[in-house]
Every structure is written in structure tokens, then in C-alpha cells.
Design an enzyme around this catalytic site. Structure first.
Site, mmCIF file in Angstrom:
data_model
loop_
_atom_site.group_PDB
_atom_site.id
_atom_site.type_symbol
_atom_site.label_atom_id
_atom_site.label_comp_id
_atom_site.label_asym_id
_atom_site.label_seq_id
_atom_site.Cartn_x
_atom_site.Cartn_y
_atom_site.Cartn_z
ATOM 1 N N LYS A 1 10.919 -14.387 -16.845
ATOM 2 C CA LYS A 1 10.359 -15.346 -17.766
ATOM 3 C C LYS A 1 9.706 -14.739 -18.851
ATOM 4 O O LYS A 1 9.858 -15.333 -20.229
ATOM 5 C CB LYS A 1 9.096 -16.380 -17.040
ATOM 6 C CG LYS A 1 9.427 -17.798 -17.032
ATOM 7 C CD LYS A 1 8.264 -18.346 -16.213
ATOM 8 C CE LYS A 1 7.088 -17.632 -15.791
ATOM 9 N NZ LYS A 1 6.861 -17.585 -14.176
ATOM 10 N N THR B 1 10.020 -11.840 -20.395
ATOM 11 C CA THR B 1 11.484 -11.323 -21.007
ATOM 12 C C THR B 1 12.212 -12.452 -22.048
ATOM 13 O O THR B 1 12.527 -12.330 -23.131
ATOM 14 C CB THR B 1 12.352 -10.596 -20.081
ATOM 15 O OG1 THR B 1 11.484 -9.727 -19.222
ATOM 16 C CG2 THR B 1 13.431 -9.936 -20.777
ATOM 17 N N ARG C 1 0.401 -14.708 -22.024
ATOM 18 C CA ARG C 1 -1.015 -14.343 -21.420
ATOM 19 C C ARG C 1 -0.993 -13.072 -21.438
ATOM 20 O O ARG C 1 -0.060 -12.054 -21.666
ATOM 21 C CB ARG C 1 -0.789 -14.671 -19.865
ATOM 22 C CG ARG C 1 -0.826 -16.200 -19.669
ATOM 23 C CD ARG C 1 -0.239 -16.623 -18.390
ATOM 24 N NE ARG C 1 1.110 -16.087 -18.211
ATOM 25 C CZ ARG C 1 1.649 -16.202 -16.905
ATOM 26 N NH1 ARG C 1 0.876 -16.391 -15.574
ATOM 27 N NH2 ARG C 1 2.958 -15.847 -16.744
ATOM 28 N N LYS D 1 4.009 -2.210 -9.288
ATOM 29 C CA LYS D 1 4.842 -1.808 -10.482
ATOM 30 C C LYS D 1 5.549 -3.057 -10.954
ATOM 31 O O LYS D 1 5.996 -3.668 -10.040
ATOM 32 C CB LYS D 1 5.986 -0.842 -9.890
ATOM 33 C CG LYS D 1 6.502 -0.177 -11.080
ATOM 34 C CD LYS D 1 7.540 0.929 -10.610
ATOM 35 C CE LYS D 1 8.674 1.044 -11.530
ATOM 36 N NZ LYS D 1 8.374 1.541 -12.958
ATOM 37 N N ALA E 1 -2.381 -18.584 -11.706
ATOM 38 C CA ALA E 1 -1.844 -19.890 -12.035
ATOM 39 C C ALA E 1 -1.668 -20.608 -10.609
ATOM 40 O O ALA E 1 -1.092 -21.617 -10.575
ATOM 41 C CB ALA E 1 -0.251 -19.392 -12.138
ATOM 42 N N PHE F 1 4.459 -18.775 -12.750
ATOM 43 C CA PHE F 1 5.389 -19.160 -11.670
ATOM 44 C C PHE F 1 6.359 -20.259 -12.066
ATOM 45 O O PHE F 1 7.132 -19.896 -13.130
ATOM 46 C CB PHE F 1 4.572 -19.835 -10.712
ATOM 47 C CG PHE F 1 3.414 -18.874 -10.052
ATOM 48 C CD1 PHE F 1 3.704 -17.660 -9.826
ATOM 49 C CD2 PHE F 1 2.171 -19.581 -9.411
ATOM 50 C CE1 PHE F 1 2.763 -16.626 -9.271
ATOM 51 C CE2 PHE F 1 1.192 -18.715 -8.716
ATOM 52 C CZ PHE F 1 1.312 -17.349 -8.847
ATOM 53 N N PHE G 1 21.642 -10.434 -15.568
ATOM 54 C CA PHE G 1 21.649 -9.200 -14.900
ATOM 55 C C PHE G 1 22.726 -8.402 -14.960
ATOM 56 O O PHE G 1 23.746 -9.014 -14.698
ATOM 57 C CB PHE G 1 20.813 -9.313 -13.616
ATOM 58 C CG PHE G 1 19.438 -9.441 -13.619
ATOM 59 C CD1 PHE G 1 18.606 -10.399 -13.874
ATOM 60 C CD2 PHE G 1 18.298 -8.407 -13.179
ATOM 61 C CE1 PHE G 1 17.298 -10.971 -14.023
ATOM 62 C CE2 PHE G 1 17.247 -8.757 -12.995
ATOM 63 C CZ PHE G 1 16.687 -9.730 -13.472
ATOM 64 N N TRP H 1 17.435 -9.119 -22.341
ATOM 65 C CA TRP H 1 16.555 -8.072 -21.634
ATOM 66 C C TRP H 1 17.658 -6.849 -22.361
ATOM 67 O O TRP H 1 17.005 -5.544 -22.667
ATOM 68 C CB TRP H 1 16.764 -8.086 -20.248
ATOM 69 C CG TRP H 1 16.465 -7.032 -19.344
ATOM 70 C CD1 TRP H 1 15.002 -6.643 -19.272
ATOM 71 C CD2 TRP H 1 16.958 -5.873 -19.068
ATOM 72 N NE1 TRP H 1 14.733 -5.579 -18.828
ATOM 73 C CE2 TRP H 1 16.045 -4.823 -18.401
ATOM 74 C CE3 TRP H 1 18.385 -5.197 -18.975
ATOM 75 C CZ2 TRP H 1 16.329 -3.717 -17.856
ATOM 76 C CZ3 TRP H 1 18.661 -4.214 -18.252
ATOM 77 C CH2 TRP H 1 17.536 -3.431 -17.855
#
Ligand code: ADP
Length: 559
Positions: free
Chosen positions: A74, A76, A97, A108, A276, A304, A384, A412
């Protein structure tokens, strides 16, 4: 095949512009900003006063399907869409945020976008940034200290030490502090009582900072925070302790939004980051509003999936900040939809159109929800590298068959360039202006009615059950006059239901409200449907184990 660079490697290669150049592009005046080093700045709230007569820019909310461990991207996509809008010649800004240090040291995973769609300087943003979270920690703990001092000095307000609800906070994942006993050591060292620590981003003060419209509103909200109850169950507030002035003072700089830039120099405000679940999970109203005064298009996100983040943005934040959103982008990935269709995480690289088809039900529900809010929307398929053409085609053509707007986003891997189609589509949907924004409930409905409306309309539940404790609390809240506040649902993010194992689009379920929690200063009643962790712990191998700094002061191993 080409080697994939890590987020930090990409970020460190970026040619950042001095923040002064970003500022001048926004038309912010010399006295309206303060530099925090070369690449960060705080913007004064005077900007809002000066531009108050201007028309608001268009607000684009980025949300997603229910998150899975496969990741949705999200942030990204939020950064990528902002960059793409700049690429097609629009005056765009991003509002995001601020990441918390606890999860940064723990799990990570970046919190400043990813790949070629990131905000920079990412080390600063992920570490102490401009100190806002530390200021919130201090303000929160100042109130705790003042309350314990009040009890120690004779307890004139009659606080029942067993009914203190104001804990202490720290911006770290530290499970050893969840339950503590304070005041041990005899009469000179306070009054012993059981207490605990939450992570700072779970502090009500973080939620307040993010919903306040200015300093005066901030002060009023801080004043009404409930810290404890008396023996006969009367709420004791921050104002009863006389602490709101000092707390506002401690937050006078934290309330100013932080300006940074993306890898492609699109301006971004990063400000506030409440939980959230027990809070509303969106950056500050001030940042979103200010961005909408400074730019023609603002891209912002909520935590979320759409069932939690977008619902709270639209029912809580939009109301508090008088924000009138223009478009919702629903991020979906082939991987996550396959998980919703039953594929385990370790088999996501294999093509599986059947599971994908099944998982589409989750996306379908969120699209319906946004449609019910009366807002134009577009599905962004975050691409992806392992997604196969057959899978991407299936997802895109399913949306088209259903009459759902959809665009492929390759932000991305390609930055703004990979989001051109999405940006063009966003602009044309906004220009069509086919909206009729309607929140899910009216604040004047009863607490039970409001919760029922969210559960049935947004989650697709049949009904809501309230525990006997929750029912008693509702009676109390009605007496305290808290019944006309919006509702902030604390529910698992993984499922539309309150059972994290029910993926896809569960049906025929009931939501159980176990307990309520008042956040009177923030201005909402939290409805808890399960256990919510407000002080996370570190995992077996914390991300911190990989972090270091080289002899030149450069961060290494941070994502
Ligand atoms: P969210 O905001 O939904 O939590 P993020 O945008 O923060 O997700 O992304 C989470 C992680 O996934 C980041 O490390 C990011 O680099 C990675 N990611 C996001 N989109 C892609 C993509 N299309 N391909 C590969 N990795 C991605």
C-alpha cells in the site's frame, strides 16, 4: 537475471534535492518553514491560515484488500501514484504515516514505501526522524508522572488506584514492560499500584495529534483524555489534573507536519502514525489538509485493509478533519489474492489461477464497501516479478467483466513511470466527479447501532454479539455522555470477520464485541473484538541484529 537491490541501496543512490528546493516548488513562504537538516523540514500551521480561502486539492485514499503475510504494498503504491501524478504533469503531494521504531527494530520490512517508490531520507524517516514520536512519549509520560504525583500528594481527586487507565509508553517493542508495578520502595517513593507500558504509537496522544485540526483543538482533546476513575466510577481527566497546557507545550513542534521528498522529488508530508486497531491508523488530519491546500492532488493511505483502514479514514478522520475524499485506490496483488484463495505462503511463486479466482471474493467485498461509501474507485494491481501473465490477465479481466475500474501498477520496479496508467485513470475518474460520499453511520445513532452498521455493511457479518461486560460499559458511556462519538473497531486485520483464519470472503458469521475502551480525547470509542497487543515483543531474530553504521556514519542493514 538482474540483481534486485535492497530498499536502502536504492534509497541511498537517490539524488535528493535540498529541502529548500522542494519548499520553493510548493510556494511556502520563508517564515512558514524550519529546516531539520538538509532534507527535512517542518511546516508551520500558518500555512493553513494563509491558504484557508483556497479550494482544497483532490484527496485520493489508498487502501487494500485484507493484508496477508504475502504483502500488499500500500505505501509503495501511495508513493508510486504520487510520483506518477507528478510525471503526468500534475501538482501532487503525498501524505503518509511515520514509522514507529519498535517494529523497525523488530520485524524486517520498510515503512517508507519500497523499490523505486520510496520516501527519503529513509534512514531518518525510519529512525528518530524529527523527534515527534519522542515528544509524544514525553507528553504521555508527563501526564502519568503528574497523576502519580497527585496520588502521592494526598489524592484530592479521589482516584481509585485500581482504576487507573493511563499507562506509560515507550517507542520500542519490549514485552517485559507489559505489566509492571510502580511506586515500590516505601512512602517516599509513591503509591504502589499495578500498571504497564504501551508502545508510543498506541498512546491516545498519538491518535489526538493525528485528529487535531490545530493547536487549540489539540489542547481541547488533550484536556478530555480519561486517565482514571474514582471509587464511585466517575471519570478523572487530564483537565482535572491541570496538565493539558504543559502537554500542548510539549507537542508544539510535533504538531507541525514534516516535509520530505520521494526518490523522484515529489513532495511528501510524513506526520503521525497511530495504531490501526485501537486507533484509526492514518497520518494526521493537519498533514492531509495542508497537502490539499498546497497541491492539486493528495495521495494518502490508511492502515490494514479497507474494512479497517478505509472505514476509519472515512468514518473518523474525514469527519474530524472535514475531509471530502475524491477517489479510493484499492491495492490488490496476485500473491495476496492467491492466499485468500487458500494457497500457503511457501507456494506463492507457482502459478495458480484457480486459487486466484477463489480469492477474488475478498477484493469483491472491499470494492462493494467503497461503492457503498459512494466514492469513485479503482483497483491498483501491484505487480510482483513472480506474477505470471495468465494470473495478471485473469485479475484484470475479472475486474473489467464486473465493471470495476482496474489498472496495473508497476511502481515498485519502475517508480512513477510504472504508474502512469493508474495516474491518468485516477485523474479522469476524479474529473468525472461521480461521487456521493456517505459515511456508514450517523454519530448520533446509539453505540450498538453504529457497531452493527460497521459489522454488517463493511464486514458482511450477520449480527453483532456484545459480552455482558460490554453491555455494562455501554450503559456507563451513555451516562457519561460519550454515546455520540464515532466507533473505532479493533479487529484482526487478516479477515473480514473477527477470526484471523477466515480468509477470502467469509459469510454467516457474527462479530463479538468483548470490551469497549473510551478514547474521549481522540474522540472515539474503541470496540475490541479480540485481544489487541498494545506493547509488541521482539521476534526470535530481531531486525536490529543486522543493523549497523559504517565508519562514515552511513546506515547499513536497515531494510
Ligand atoms: P504496506 O503499506 O501494504 O504494508 P509496503 O508498501 O510497505 O506495504 O510494502 C511492504 C514491503 O513489500 C516493502 O519492503 C516493499 O519493498 C515490498 N514490496 C511492495 N511492493 C512490491 C512489489 N511489487 N514487488 C516486490 N516487493 C514489493
Amino acid at each position: 537475471s538482474q540483481e534486485v537491490k535492497s530498499d536502502i541501496e536504492i534509497a541511498q543512490e537517490c539524488q535528493m534535492k535540498p529541502i529548500r528546493d522542494i519548499i520553493s516548488g510548493l510556494g511556502v513562504k520563508e517564515q512558514e518553514w524550519e529546516p531539520y537538516g538538509h532534507y527535512k523540514a517542518k511546516l508551520s500551521l500558518d500555512v493553513m491560515d494563509r491558504l484557508s480561502g483556497n479550494e482544497d486539492g483532490k484527496v485520493i485514499l489508498v487502501t487494500a484488500i485484507n493484508p496477508t503475510p504475502a504483502g500488499e504494498g500500500k505505501s509503495t503504491c501511495t508513493v508510486g501514484l504520487g510520483q506518477a501524478l507528478s510525471k503526468i504533469g500534475k501538482n501532487a503531494m503525498i501524505a503518509l504515516r511515520e514509522p514507529s521504531l519498535g517494529p523497525t527494530m523488530g520485524i524486517k520490512g520498510g515503512a517508507a514505501g519500497g523499490g523505486y517508490s520510496q520516501v527519503v531520507p529513509m534512514e531518518d524517516i525510519n529512525l528518530h526522524f524529527t523527534g515527534d514520536i519522542h515528544a509524544i512519549t514525553t507528553a504521555h509520560n508527563a501526564l502519568a508522572a503528574m497523576m502519580d504525583n497527585h496520588i502521592h500528594r494526598g489524592n484530592e481527586l479521589g482516584i481509585d488506584v485500581r482504576k487507573v487507565v493511563w499507562k506509560r509508553v515507550m517507542d520500542m517493542n519490549d514485552r517485559s514492560l507489559r505489566e509492571v508495578v510502580v511506586g515500590l520502595g516505601g512512602p517516599l517513593k509513591g503509591v504502589p499500584r499495578q500498571s504497564g507500558f504501551d508502545i508510543t504509537v498506541a498512546s491516545e496522544i498519538m491518535a489526538i495529534l493525528c485528529l487535531a485540526t490545530g493547536l487549540k483543538d489539540l489542547r481541547g482533546r488533550l484536556a478530555s483524555m480519561v486517565v482514571a476513575y474514582t471509587a464511585d466510577d466517575q471519570p478523572v481527566t487530564c483537565a482535572d489534573l491541570g496538565a493539558e497546557g504543559a502537554l500542548t507545550l510539549l507537542l508544539k513542534d510535533a504538531v507541525k507536519p514534516n516535509l520530505v521528498q520521494t526518490l523522484e522529488n515529489t513532495p511528501a508530508l510524513i506526520h503521525g502514525g497511530p495504531f490501526a486497531n485501537i486507533a484509526h491508523g492514518c497520518n494526521s488530519v493537519i498533514a492531509t489538509k495542508m497537502a490539499s491546500k498546497l497541491a492539486d492532488f493528495v495521495v494518502t493511505e490508511a492502515g490494514f485493509g479497507a474494512d479497517l483502514g478505509a472505514e476509519k479514514f472515512l468514518d473518523i478522520k474525514a469527519r474530524a478533519g472535514s475531509i471530502d475524499p475524491d477517489l479510493v485506490v484499492i491495492v490488490a496483488t496476485v500473491r495476496a489474492l492467491k492466499m485468500h484463495g487458500g494457497v500457503p505462503k511457501d507456494q506463492l511463486k507457482e502459478e495458480n489461477t484457480e486459487a486466484l479466482r477463489k480469492g477474488l471474493a475478498n477484493l469483491e467485498k472491499h470494492v462493494e464497501t467503497i461503492r457503498n461509501f459512494g466514492l469513485p474507485h479503482v483497483v491498483a494491481v501491484n505487480r510482483f516479478i513472480y506474477d505470471t501473465d495468465a494470473e495478471t490477465d485473469l485479475l484484470m479481466s475479472w475486474c473489467e467483466e464486473q465493471g470495476i475500474n482496474v489498472e496495473l501498477a508497476d511502481v515498485w520496479a519502475q517508480g512513477g513511470e510504472g504508474g502512469r496508467a493508474l495516474a491518468e485513470r485516477a485523474v479522469s475518474l476524479i474529473e468525472e466527479g461521480d461521487k456521493n460520499f456517505t459515511p456508514v453511520y450517523d454519530v448520533n445513532q446509539s453505540i450498538e447501532e453504529k457497531i452493527k452498521l460497521i459489522a454488517t455493511k463493511v464486514y458482511g457479518a450477520d449480527d453483532v454479539e456484545f459480552s455482558s461486560y460490554a453491555k455494562k460499559q455501554i450503559g456507563d458511556y451513555n451516562r457519561y455522555g460519550w454515546d455520540n462519538l464515532p466507533i473505532c473497531m479493533a479487529k484482526t486485520q487478516y479477515s473480514l470477520s473477527d477470526d484471523p483464519a477466515k480468509l477470502g470472503r467469509p459469510e454467516g458469521f457474527t462479530i463479538t464485541v468483548r470490551e469497549l475502551k473510551p478514547s474521549v480525547g481522540a474522540g472515539f470509542i474503541v470496540a475490541l473484538t479480540g485481544d489487541v497487543m498494545t506493547m509488541p515483543g521482539l521476534p526470535q531474530k530481531p531486525a536490529a541484529l543486522k543493523m549497523d553504521v559504517d565508519e562514515n556514519g552511513k546506515a547499513v542493514g536497515l531494510f
